[in-house]
Design a protein around this motif. Structure first.
Motif, PDB file in Angstrom:
ATOM      1  N   LEU A 163       3.265   5.222   2.565  1.00 40.55           N
ATOM      2  CA  LEU A 163       3.191   7.187   3.391  1.00 40.55           C
ATOM      3  C   LEU A 163       2.626   5.760   4.663  1.00 40.55           C
ATOM      4  N   LEU A 164       1.551   5.414   4.140  1.00 40.58           N
ATOM      5  CA  LEU A 164       0.891   4.547   5.822  1.00 40.58           C
ATOM      6  C   LEU A 164       2.124   3.798   7.001  1.00 40.58           C
ATOM      7  N   TRP A 165       3.230   2.879   5.935  1.00 42.91           N
ATOM      8  CA  TRP A 165       3.746   2.762   7.131  1.00 42.91           C
ATOM      9  C   TRP A 165       4.860   3.719   7.607  1.00 42.91           C
ATOM     10  N   ARG A 166       4.763   4.658   6.629  1.00 38.54           N
ATOM     11  CA  ARG A 166       6.374   6.448   7.137  1.00 38.54           C
ATOM     12  C   ARG A 166       4.406   6.420   8.666  1.00 38.54           C
ATOM     13  N   GLU A 167       3.550   6.252   8.690  1.00 41.43           N
ATOM     14  CA  GLU A 167       2.454   7.429   9.673  1.00 41.43           C
ATOM     15  C   GLU A 167       2.445   6.559  10.581  1.00 41.43           C
ATOM     16  N   TYR A 168       2.466   4.706  10.632  1.00 37.48           N
ATOM     17  CA  TYR A 168       2.100   4.009  11.792  1.00 37.48           C
ATOM     18  C   TYR A 168       4.127   4.665  12.129  1.00 37.48           C
ATOM     19  N   ARG A 169       5.053   4.408  11.872  1.00 37.65           N
ATOM     20  CA  ARG A 169       6.212   4.908  12.053  1.00 37.65           C
ATOM     21  C   ARG A 169       7.067   6.259  13.267  1.00 37.65           C
ATOM     22  N   LEU A 170       5.734   7.331  12.484  1.00 36.97           N
ATOM     23  CA  LEU A 170       5.764   8.750  12.550  1.00 36.97           C
ATOM     24  C   LEU A 170       4.835   9.246  14.519  1.00 36.97           C
ATOM     25  N   ASN A 171       3.234   7.410  14.414  1.00 40.89           N
ATOM     26  CA  ASN A 171       2.791   7.529  15.531  1.00 40.89           C
ATOM     27  C   ASN A 171       3.453   7.041  15.942  1.00 40.89           C
ATOM     28  N   ARG A 172       4.145   6.183  16.359  1.00 43.62           N
ATOM     29  CA  ARG A 172       4.938   4.155  16.823  1.00 43.62           C
ATOM     30  C   ARG A 172       4.006   4.878  18.050  1.00 43.62           C
ATOM     31  N   LEU A 173       4.544   5.562  19.295  1.00 43.99           N
ATOM     32  CA  LEU A 173       4.378   5.149  20.631  1.00 43.99           C
ATOM     33  C   LEU A 173       2.883   6.201  20.727  1.00 43.99           C
ATOM     34  N   ILE A 174       3.018   6.505  20.091  1.00 43.95           N
ATOM     35  CA  ILE A 174       1.069   7.797  20.032  1.00 43.95           C
ATOM     36  C   ILE A 174       0.379   6.213  20.639  1.00 43.95           C
ATOM     37  N   LEU A 175       0.748   5.572  19.357  1.00 41.03           N
ATOM     38  CA  LEU A 175      -0.296   4.272  19.554  1.00 41.03           C
ATOM     39  C   LEU A 175      -0.398   3.202  20.326  1.00 41.03           C
ATOM     40  N   ILE A 176       1.203   2.581  20.836  1.00 39.86           N
ATOM     41  CA  ILE A 176       1.786   1.780  22.134  1.00 39.86           C
ATOM     42  C   ILE A 176       0.937   2.575  23.223  1.00 39.86           C
TER      43      ILE A 176
END
Lengths: 307, 232
Positions: free
Chosen positions: B4-17
């Motif tokens: 679930l955390l991995w999915r959150e990361y992938r869903l928000n990857r652009l925002i994080l970058i």
């Protein structure tokens, strides 16, 4: 009729009791009561807007009924939806898994959600359908998506499969492969299956019991063989061109064209022919066997003309 | 939880970058000025301000995208049919936001303690102490997440949810300042407030309390929307 074995499970796998579901003031499901036995393959047929998807969403605990009770595998769909989803494999019409995931990532993600996940079953199915691990979901064809959905639905070895029009838009070959996959799984494990579809051919191939849903109401629910044996079309000649007022019980639908009178009668017995022949102005009564498709159409047309 | 955390990361990857880049960039520029010998103490102040604004924007975007994002692309329906309790999904989203905010907090703290406070231009007791107090920053972040969470639980647009979360914080911030400071001689009173450490401390305390209270209420309502209500 069914190619499938009956499981040793007892009691109903699905129980709906007086279920209503209103969207605003319009009922999507209108007093539906239904019971599906363990190990049976139940085909739910209905035109668009009949309430099939709404019913399935209530079974999965995604929609709350306005009134009535919904139980699946002994669990209340309102309070124990997570337990239901643990035991049910679901193949939707729209395969809405994250499109950016790779096949192996979707599998890994779903694997983490199920305590009963079987890696061997999953690997076998992926190999059988030639689904490449590294391909992204958005790169899969519609046929491959459906197969991946089936792999995900079966790999946790569910007690029940719910297939919500999964084959719409599939070419005949992909459809065949999908149905073979379902049949093989169900033959091996004896799972209960609920198949919602527009295709009566698929229902006849897969199901042992069938339900006709229209306007949120169940028009018929029976073993397919029994339904076909007990529902007949009767053709008669009307001497004055208008049908009699006192129809025999069980008439589902009727049509008058000139002097020809066609009617479809449920719960048909040899006495039914006698009763129709005895009606005033009716002669030359013939009984015709009809297939599931005509039967379904007659039920729906009859319901439409009544409403 | 790991997936679930991995999915959150992938869903928000652009925002994080993007958020990460805007957060780090100001400090990188200050570092460059140190290397080139053109460093001034005010650069740290400006970098700190820019970075904390970027961090707040990052949190607002994460909150707005938390539920509305997957509702918009309908991947929420994929999750809905899995035997994942909504409480677990909420926990993963909150934990993910905490994991993102932790390095932001640490970097900010390190900058304040090691670059800002010891800088030669800093005089203890001057208005510069305002920036060393991280409570308003923390309060804003908490409220941004809480308010964003409330809106994301109801809307299908992640952008709208993020913007509304930001609007709530901006309105509260501006409203609080105007309530606190008499409008007559506003700027003089404002400077006076900054210079009065005790009064400023009280103001920050109550602002923090209001933000946290609103955040808890917003988050609770949002969670109730998401967890407690099946679609009717």
């Amino acid at each position: 009729m069914s190619l499938l074995p009956q499981s040793n499970g007892t009691g109903p796998a699905i129980e709906l009791d007086g279920v209503f579901k209103l969207f605003g003031n319009s009922p999507a499901v209108d007093g539906l009561s239904l019971s599906v036995e363990h190990g049976s393959t139940f085909g739910l047929i209905g035109p668009n807007g009949a309430g099939k998807s709404t019913t399935i969403k209530m079974l999965m605990g995604l929609l709350a009924p306005t009134s009535g009770s919904v139980r699946v595998l002994g669990h209340d769909a309102g309070t124990e939806a997570t337990q239901i989803r643990q035991k049910v494999g679901y193949v939707p019409e729209l395969h809405l898994m994250d499109r950016w995931m790779r096949v192996k990532e979707v599998v890994g993600f779903c694997r983490s959600a199920f305590s009963t996940w079987n890696d061997d079953t999953c690997r076998e199915m992926l190999d059988r359908y030639e689904l490449p691990d590294d391909k992204k979901v958005k790169q899969l064809s519609k046929g491959m998506l459906v197969k991946l959905s089936l792999v995900l639905a079966i790999s946790h070895e569910p007690e029940m499969l719910i297939l919500d029009e999964p084959m719409s838009g599939l070419d005949p070959l992909a459809r065949e492969e999908f149905l073979d996959g379902v049949l093989q799984t169900v033959c091996d494990k004896g799972q209960t299956v609920l198949l919602s579809t527009h295709s009566l051919g698929d229902i006849q191939r897969m199901a042992d019991t069938v339900g006709f849903l229209y306007g949120g109401r169940l028009l018929a629910h029976s073993n397919i063989d029994d339904l076909l044996a007990s529902t007949k079309r009767v053709r008669a000649t009307l001497t004055n061109g208008s049908p009699p007022e006192n129809l025999p019980t069980g008439v589902v639908w009727q049509q008058v064209e000139g002097r020809e009178w066609l009617l479809t009668v449920a719960d048909f017995t040899p006495e039914t022919v006698q009763k129709i022949g005895d009606l005033q102005g009716v002669e030359n009564v013939d009984v015709i066997d009809i297939g599931l498709e005509d039967l379904f159409k007659d039920f729906v047309k009859g319901q439409r003309s009544n409403s | 939880m790991k997936w679930l955390l991995w999915r959150e990361y992938r869903l928000n990857r652009l925002i994080l970058i993007a958020g990460g880049a805007f957060f780090v960039l100001p400090y990188a520029i200050v570092g460059f000025t140190v290397l080139t010998g053109s460093y001034q103490m005010t650069y740290v102040t400006r970098a700190w301000l820019a970075s904390t604004y970027a961090a707040q924007l990052l949190i607002a975007l994460l909150a707005g995208n938390a539920i509305a994002g997957e509702r918009a692309d309908r991947s929420a329906e994929f999750i809905a049919y899995l035997p994942l309790s909504r409480r677990r999904i909420v926990a993963s989203k909150v934990l993910f936001a905490l994991l993102v905010f932790t390095p932001v907090w640490c970097v900010t703290r390190v900058v304040i303690d090691n670059a800002y406070l010891p800088a030669p231009g800093y005089v203890s007791g001057s208005p510069a102490h305002v920036l060393s107090d991280l409570r308003p920053f923390l309060a804003n972040v908490v409220l941004l997440y809480g308010a964003g969470w409330l809106f994301t639980s109801r809307l299908s647009s992640a952008t709208a949810a993020s913007v509304l979360g930001l609007v709530v914080v901006i309105l509260l911030h501006v409203g609080y300042v105007f309530v606190l400071i008499p409008q007559k001689n506003f700027f003089e009173e404002f400077i006076r407030l900054l210079n009065d450490q005790e009064r400023f401390g009280d103001a920050v305390f109550w602002y923090t309390m209001i933000c946290i209270s609103l955040a808890v209420i917003s988050f609770s309502i949002g969670t109730w929307n998401y967890v407690g209500h099946r679609r009717s």
